[in-house]
Scaffold this active site. Structure first.
Site, PDB file in Angstrom:
ATOM      1  NE  ARG A  74      46.985  43.936  43.816  1.00 41.10           N
ATOM      2  CZ  ARG A  74      46.179  43.669  42.801  1.00 41.10           C
ATOM      3  NH1 ARG A  74      45.026  44.302  42.719  1.00 41.10           N
ATOM      4  NH2 ARG A  74      46.517  42.806  41.860  1.00 41.10           N
ATOM      5  N   GLY A 111      41.541  47.588  37.047  1.00 42.25           N
ATOM      6  CA  GLY A 111      40.583  46.492  37.147  1.00 42.25           C
ATOM      7  C   GLY A 111      39.354  46.886  37.936  1.00 42.25           C
ATOM      8  CB  THR A 114      41.121  50.644  38.974  1.00 45.23           C
ATOM      9  OG1 THR A 114      42.305  49.990  39.435  1.00 45.23           O
ATOM     10  CG2 THR A 114      41.460  51.976  38.327  1.00 45.23           C
ATOM     11  CB  ILE A 135      46.039  38.874  33.638  1.00 41.66           C
ATOM     12  CG1 ILE A 135      45.997  38.490  35.116  1.00 41.66           C
ATOM     13  CG2 ILE A 135      47.225  39.754  33.295  1.00 41.66           C
ATOM     14  CD1 ILE A 135      47.121  37.558  35.523  1.00 41.66           C
ATOM     15  CG  ASP A 136      42.238  38.296  37.376  1.00 44.35           C
ATOM     16  OD1 ASP A 136      42.147  38.905  38.456  1.00 44.35           O
ATOM     17  OD2 ASP A 136      43.196  37.549  37.100  1.00 44.35           O
ATOM     18  NE  ARG A 171      57.419  13.045  38.834  1.00 40.77           N
ATOM     19  CZ  ARG A 171      58.633  13.587  38.911  1.00 40.77           C
ATOM     20  NH1 ARG A 171      58.927  14.654  38.145  1.00 40.77           N
ATOM     21  NH2 ARG A 171      59.560  13.094  39.712  1.00 40.77           N
ATOM     22  CD  GLU A 231      45.452  33.753  42.243  1.00 42.95           C
ATOM     23  OE1 GLU A 231      46.273  33.844  43.166  1.00 42.95           O
ATOM     24  OE2 GLU A 231      45.364  34.604  41.350  1.00 42.95           O
TER      25      GLU A 231
HETATM   26  O1  F6P Z   1      44.217  40.998  39.443  1.00 43.34           O
HETATM   27  C1  F6P Z   1      45.253  40.422  38.734  1.00 43.34           C
HETATM   28  C2  F6P Z   1      46.027  39.496  39.622  1.00 43.34           C
HETATM   29  O2  F6P Z   1      47.136  39.043  38.933  1.00 43.34           O
HETATM   30  C3  F6P Z   1      45.220  38.306  40.114  1.00 43.34           C
HETATM   31  O3  F6P Z   1      45.046  37.336  39.110  1.00 43.34           O
HETATM   32  C4  F6P Z   1      46.073  37.855  41.259  1.00 43.34           C
HETATM   33  O4  F6P Z   1      45.363  37.061  42.197  1.00 43.34           O
HETATM   34  C5  F6P Z   1      46.477  39.192  41.874  1.00 43.34           C
HETATM   35  O5  F6P Z   1      46.474  40.139  40.820  1.00 43.34           O
HETATM   36  C6  F6P Z   1      47.843  39.203  42.529  1.00 43.34           C
HETATM   37  O6  F6P Z   1      47.962  40.446  43.193  1.00 43.34           O
HETATM   38  P1  F6P Z   1      49.404  41.052  43.555  1.00 43.34           P
HETATM   39  O7  F6P Z   1      50.076  41.403  42.270  1.00 43.34           O
HETATM   40  O8  F6P Z   1      49.061  42.279  44.389  1.00 43.34           O
HETATM   41  O9  F6P Z   1      50.139  39.989  44.310  1.00 43.34           O
END
Ligand code: F6P
Length: 357
Positions: A74, A111, A114, A135-136, A171, A231
């Site tokens: 990143r 993504g 990028t 994946i988002d 649960r 999340e």
């Molecule tokens: O952008 C894809 C992703 O998997 C997000 O869904 C997630 O919040 C993030 O990357 C996690 O980032 P890293 O792999 O840098 O922990």
């Protein structure tokens, strides 16, 4: 016709990256006299000059291979024009290495971040082609990104499996899925896995609504409840706070993430046994699904045609079932959020899923 192509993968990895790399390469070798330069670890390799000639054989046997053979990292777009302690001008370094490699074009697989840097390089005069990976599924201008459906398959399997143990114990199970900004993965896996409550970043939830949904299930003799929460989802009472502020509040409460905070509140309010499941990076692992293998190959082949036509400054897209493209300029800086009135959200409402509204 000869083309010397640099290729890099950037940002979070996902299944399908190697299938896409293979698609670009195999189609390029068919279309023109292609040479490939593999750039290591995303833009980091382009900045530092970490690259190598790739042989045609390296693109064989990677269709089903998860992750990326090039490595990734990143490199936040916001820092691209910032001179840090290393005193390196990143943009000038990338342009210099592009020239040093003797490239005709640069292919970037990544993504949103990028794409912003890809557009920056394009505006700086480099020939760039993007492929939409995450994946988002939150890249603007394309119906789908590769990696998304494999993650939906994985996340759905988690929801399926949690159903049996939730039912056995009666649960409340809070399953936290990836998706910091956009909730596409949680929406799809929540519906596919039969979750009772689906909480998305785009629809801040009310705790009282979540609890009322749980209590309604109990009234209908359903002893368990499955909650799929992205999340990046958050309580409506925090809607006036920035993402960083919300993260700080969780940290101050000793909650690793939103799902632990929600579970704690549910347990305190209802007295019901509540557990948390966070599959995390498991959703980004392993071999791409057949759907993503096909999609990645389609995207890679289309990119090769763009290169053959010297139609640079574009990023590949799926539009209404047809592989197409958008300009990098049009895509950069945008995020494809889940619309509150999206047909999939309404579909969930129509079968009784609560979005915590
Ligand atoms: O952008 C894809 C992703 O998997 C997000 O869904 C997630 O919040 C993030 O990357 C996690 O980032 P890293 O792999 O840098 O922990």
């Amino acid at each position: 016709m000869k083309r010397r192509i640099g290729i890099l993968t950037s940002g979070g990895d996902c299944p399908g990256l190697n299938a896409a790399i293979r698609g670009v390469a195999r189609a390029s070798y068919e279309l023109f006299d292609a040479e490939f330069v593999g750039i290591a670890d995303g833009y980091k390799g382009l900045i530092e000059g970490d690259y190598r000639e790739m042989s045609r054989s390296e693109f064989s046997g990677i269709l089903t291979l998860g992750g990326t053979i090039l490595g990734t990292s990143r490199q936040p777009y916001r820092n691209m024009r910032v001179i840090e302690d290393d005193n390196v001008d990143k943009v000038e370094a990338m342009k210099a290495n592009y020239k040093k490699m003797g490239l005709d074009c640069l292919v970037t697989l990544g993504g949103n971040g990028t794409h912003k840097t890809a557009n920056l390089l394009s505006e700086e005069g480099l020939n760039v082609i993007g492929l939409p990976k995450t994946i988002d599924n939150d890249i603007w201008g394309t119906d789908v990104t590769f990696g998304f459906h494999t993650a939906v398959d994985i996340a759905t399997d988690v929801v399926d499996r949690i159903h049996t143990t939730a039912n056995s114990h009666g649960r409340i199970m809070v399953i936290e899925l990836m998706g910091n900004k956009a909730g596409w993965l949680t929406l799809y896996a929540g519906i596919a896995g039969g979750a009772d409550i689906v909480l998305l970043p785009e629809i801040p939830y009310r705790l009282e609504t979540v609890i009322a949904s749980i209590e309604r299930r109990i009234e209908h003799h359903r002893s368990f409840t499955i909650i799929a929460i992205a999340e990046g989802a958050y309580d409506k009472s925090w809607a006036d706070k920035k993402r960083k502020e919300r993260a700080q509040l969780l940290k101050e409460g000793n909650f690793p993430s939103v799902s632990y905070y929600l579970a704690d509140q549910i347990q305190k309010e209802t007295g019901l046994e509540t557990r948390v499941v966070v599959p995390g990076h498991y959703q980004r692992g392993g071999s791409p699904s057949p759907y993503d293998r096909v999609l990645s190959t389609q995207f890679g082949v289309y990119a090769a045609h763009l290169i053959a036509e010297e139609n640079y400054g574009q990023t590949v897209a799926m539009k209404g079932g047809q592989v197409s493209h958008n300009s990098l300029k049009a895509v950069a800086g945008k995020t494809k959020f889940v619309p509150v009135d999206h047909q999939m959200v309404q579909c969930g409402r129509d079968i009784g899923i609560s979005f915590g509204e």
